[in-house]
Design a protein around this motif. Sequence first.
Motif, PDB file in Angstrom:
ATOM      1  N   ASN A  70      -7.786  -6.107  -2.945  1.00 12.47           N
ATOM      2  CA  ASN A  70      -6.596  -5.266  -3.121  1.00 12.47           C
ATOM      3  C   ASN A  70      -5.307  -5.918  -2.607  1.00 12.47           C
ATOM      4  O   ASN A  70      -4.226  -5.339  -2.741  1.00 12.47           O
ATOM      5  CB  ASN A  70      -6.784  -3.932  -2.389  1.00 12.47           C
ATOM      6  N   LYS A  71      -5.474  -7.102  -2.013  1.00 10.84           N
ATOM      7  CA  LYS A  71      -4.325  -7.714  -1.353  1.00 10.84           C
ATOM      8  C   LYS A  71      -3.196  -8.031  -2.330  1.00 10.84           C
ATOM      9  O   LYS A  71      -2.029  -7.704  -2.088  1.00 10.84           O
ATOM     10  CB  LYS A  71      -4.773  -8.986  -0.632  1.00 10.84           C
ATOM     11  N   ASN A  72      -3.550  -8.683  -3.446  1.00 10.88           N
ATOM     12  CA  ASN A  72      -2.521  -9.067  -4.410  1.00 10.88           C
ATOM     13  C   ASN A  72      -1.819  -7.858  -5.014  1.00 10.88           C
ATOM     14  O   ASN A  72      -0.600  -7.843  -5.188  1.00 10.88           O
ATOM     15  CB  ASN A  72      -3.136  -9.924  -5.521  1.00 10.88           C
ATOM     16  N   ARG A  73      -2.642  -6.832  -5.323  1.00 14.07           N
ATOM     17  CA  ARG A  73      -2.056  -5.621  -5.891  1.00 14.07           C
ATOM     18  C   ARG A  73      -1.067  -4.970  -4.919  1.00 14.07           C
ATOM     19  O   ARG A  73       0.039  -4.574  -5.299  1.00 14.07           O
ATOM     20  CB  ARG A  73      -3.170  -4.630  -6.240  1.00 14.07           C
ATOM     21  N   PHE A  74      -1.505  -4.896  -3.650  1.00 10.99           N
ATOM     22  CA  PHE A  74      -0.630  -4.292  -2.637  1.00 10.99           C
ATOM     23  C   PHE A  74       0.638  -5.127  -2.437  1.00 10.99           C
ATOM     24  O   PHE A  74       1.740  -4.595  -2.307  1.00 10.99           O
ATOM     25  CB  PHE A  74      -1.395  -4.171  -1.317  1.00 10.99           C
ATOM     26  N   GLN A 105       6.469  -5.899  -3.129  1.00 11.98           N
ATOM     27  CA  GLN A 105       7.594  -6.677  -3.642  1.00 11.98           C
ATOM     28  C   GLN A 105       8.467  -5.855  -4.575  1.00 11.98           C
ATOM     29  O   GLN A 105       9.696  -5.925  -4.544  1.00 11.98           O
ATOM     30  CB  GLN A 105       7.080  -7.922  -4.366  1.00 11.98           C
ATOM     31  N   ILE A 106       7.810  -5.060  -5.432  1.00 10.98           N
ATOM     32  CA  ILE A 106       8.552  -4.192  -6.359  1.00 10.98           C
ATOM     33  C   ILE A 106       9.378  -3.165  -5.589  1.00 10.98           C
ATOM     34  O   ILE A 106      10.555  -2.931  -5.884  1.00 10.98           O
ATOM     35  CB  ILE A 106       7.578  -3.497  -7.333  1.00 10.98           C
ATOM     36  N   LEU A 107       8.736  -2.556  -4.562  1.00 12.44           N
ATOM     37  CA  LEU A 107       9.444  -1.562  -3.760  1.00 12.44           C
ATOM     38  C   LEU A 107      10.627  -2.192  -3.026  1.00 12.44           C
ATOM     39  O   LEU A 107      11.703  -1.582  -2.918  1.00 12.44           O
ATOM     40  CB  LEU A 107       8.477  -0.924  -2.754  1.00 12.44           C
ATOM     41  N   GLN A 108      10.417  -3.420  -2.524  1.00 14.88           N
ATOM     42  CA  GLN A 108      11.492  -4.103  -1.809  1.00 14.88           C
ATOM     43  C   GLN A 108      12.674  -4.400  -2.731  1.00 14.88           C
ATOM     44  O   GLN A 108      13.837  -4.240  -2.364  1.00 14.88           O
ATOM     45  CB  GLN A 108      10.950  -5.404  -1.184  1.00 14.88           C
TER      46      GLN A 108
END
Length: 632
Positions: free
Chosen positions: A389-393, A398-401
Motif C-alpha cells: 500500500n506504500k506507493n498508493r498512499f 502527493q496529490i493532496l499536497q
Amino acid sequence: MKYLFLAFLLISFSGNAQDLGVILDSALQSGEKQQYFFSEAKKLINNNKDKADYLFALHRYHSIRNERDSMLLVEKELIPLLDSFSDRIRKSNVFERIAYYYESAGLYDQAIQHYLMAVEEILPTNRAELISDLYRSLSQVHRLFKDYDKAVFYGKKSFEAVEFEEDKFLTYKSRALNIIGAAFSEMKIPDSTVYYYNRVLEFIPALDSMTVAPTIVNAGYAYLLKGDIEKARDYTNAGLRLYEKSDNDYAKAVIYINLGMIENAAKNYPLALALLDSGIVYTEKSQYAELYTWIYDEQSKIYKATGNYPKAISSMENLLGIKDSLFVSERAKVAKDLEIKFQTALKDQEIKDREAEILEKEQSLQRVLILTFLLMVIVSLLITVHFLNKNRFKKKQQILQKEKELSIKEAYLHAALESQETERKRFAQDLHDGFGQLISALQLNILQIRNKTNLEEKLITVERSELILKEMHSEIRNIAFNLMPATLIRSGLKEAISEFAHRIHTSGAVKVETYTHGLEERLSEMQEISLYRVIQEWVNNILKYAEATSITIQLVRHEDEVSIMIEDDGRGFDPAILEKGKGNGWRNIQSRLQRISATWELDSQPDRRGSTMLIFLPIPSKEKLIAIKQEK
C-alpha cells in the motif's frame, strides 16, 4: 528548594544490628556514602513495611538529586505498597515530589496534575498544614502558568486550611498570604499585593527572620509597582541580606532580578544590567527556567531606553525563544527525552533485579520466545501489507499536497487581485472626489476671466486660479505618494519610512517614531518595495483598529539579516484571528514577506495593551556577495 535542607548527622553502626530507620536517615544525611548506606539498608528488609520505608527514602534521595527517571522507577514499586497500607500521607508526598520536579522544569500542566493527585490523597487525613502546603504549591504553579485567577483561588484555599488553627501554623498562614500577594503582584495590582504582605508582617515577632524573608522580598517588588523606588530598594536589599548566607539559589536569582528592575526604574542602567547578570548566574544554578523570561524582558527595556536597539532586539528574540521553549516545543522535547531515559532505566533495573529469576524460569522464557516468533510473523505480514500500500498512499499524499499548494497559491493570487482592485477603486475615487472637483473649479474661474471686463476682477480670479493649481499639485503629489513614494525609488527604504512616519505624525492622529541603524547600503528594489508595503499595511491596521497613541518603527541591518520591529501601545489581540479573518490585508503581508524569503513573529494578547511585530529578512554578507559576483 523544598527537599534540599538536611541536617548532617554522623552515625556509626555495625552491620545488621542497627535499626533500618537509622541507616536510612544516615543514607539521606551523609555527604558521600549514600550508596553504601542504601546498600546496607537493603540487606535489612524483612517485610513489605521495611520495603516501603526503604523505597520511600530512596525516592526522597532521587528527588533531592533532581533525578526524575529514577524517581519514577522507584514509584513503580512504592505506590502499590503505600496503597496496601492505606498510607495516604506518604503517597501524597511522593506525588508532591514529582510535581515539584515538573514545576522547576517548566512543565506546568504535568505539575498541576500531580499536585492535584497529592491533594486528593491528603484531604481525607484532615492534616491542615499539609493541605495548606499543597494548595500553596498549586497556587504557585498557576501563577507561573499566568492563570492568576486560579492562583488567587488556591492561595486563599491554602490560608483557609489553617486560618482557625493554633499559632503553630503561623508559618503556613504566612506562606499562603505570600502566594496570594505574589499573584496580585503579577496582576499589577500593588494595593492588594501590599495588603497581603502586610498581613504576613503582622505575625512578627512570632515568626523568625527567614520565615518572613520571602515576604520582605515580595514587598520590595510591590513597592516597585507602586512607584516607591526607595522603599522597594530598602525591602529588597533587606531580603538579600537574609538570603546571602543560605543555599537558596532560586531566592537569590529572584532578588537580583528585582534589584535590576528597581535600578532600571531609577534609570541606573549600568547597575541594573550588572544586577541582571547576577540573576542569570543564580538562575543557572537553580535550573528554574521561568526566571529567564523576566531577565530578557528587563534587558530589552534597558537597551531600548539607552538606544542600543540591536541588543534590545536580541533580548526580545531571547525572550520569545524562552517563552516558546517553556510552553511549546521544549516542553514536548524534554518530556519525550525524560520518558526515553525513564524507560531505559526501568529496563536496566529490571534486568539487574531479575537475573537470578531468569535462570529458574526457562519454560516462561520459551513461551516468550514462541510469542516473540509469532509477533515477528505478524509484523512480517504487516510489513508486506505496508509495502503493497506504500506507493498508493504516497501518490495520494502527493496529490493532496499539490492540491493544498494550489489552494494556497489561489488564495494569495485572489488576495493580490482584490488588493489591486481596491487600489484602483481608491485611486479612481481620489481622482474623482479631489482632483475632479479642483478641475471643475478651475474651469469656472477661466470662464469668469473671459466674462469679466474689469482688470482688477480678472487679477483676483487669476490669483484664485493659481491657488487652485497649487492645491491640484499637492493633490497629485499625495496620490503619487500613495501609489509609489518617489522617495522610496530615489533614496531607499530608510528615507521612505521616515517620510511615511512624518506624514502620519504631522497629522496629529498618533505619535510615530522611527529608529534606523546600518541601512546606509540599499536593498534590492523588490525587498525595499515589499518591506515598505508591509510596514505601511501594518501601521494602517494599527491606526484603524488598535486605538494607539504612539507607534515605534525600528530598522536595524545586521551582518546577515535586516530586522524590523513595529511596536504600539494600543489594544492587544489574539494573533489567531488574523488567519481566520475575511480581509486580504494579512494575506497581502504574508505574500509579500514570503516573496522575499522573510520571516515574522507577532507578540500580542487580548488582555494587555501593546503589540509587537518582528520581521527578519536574510541578506547575504559582503563576502558572499563578492563570491557570487566572482562565480558569475
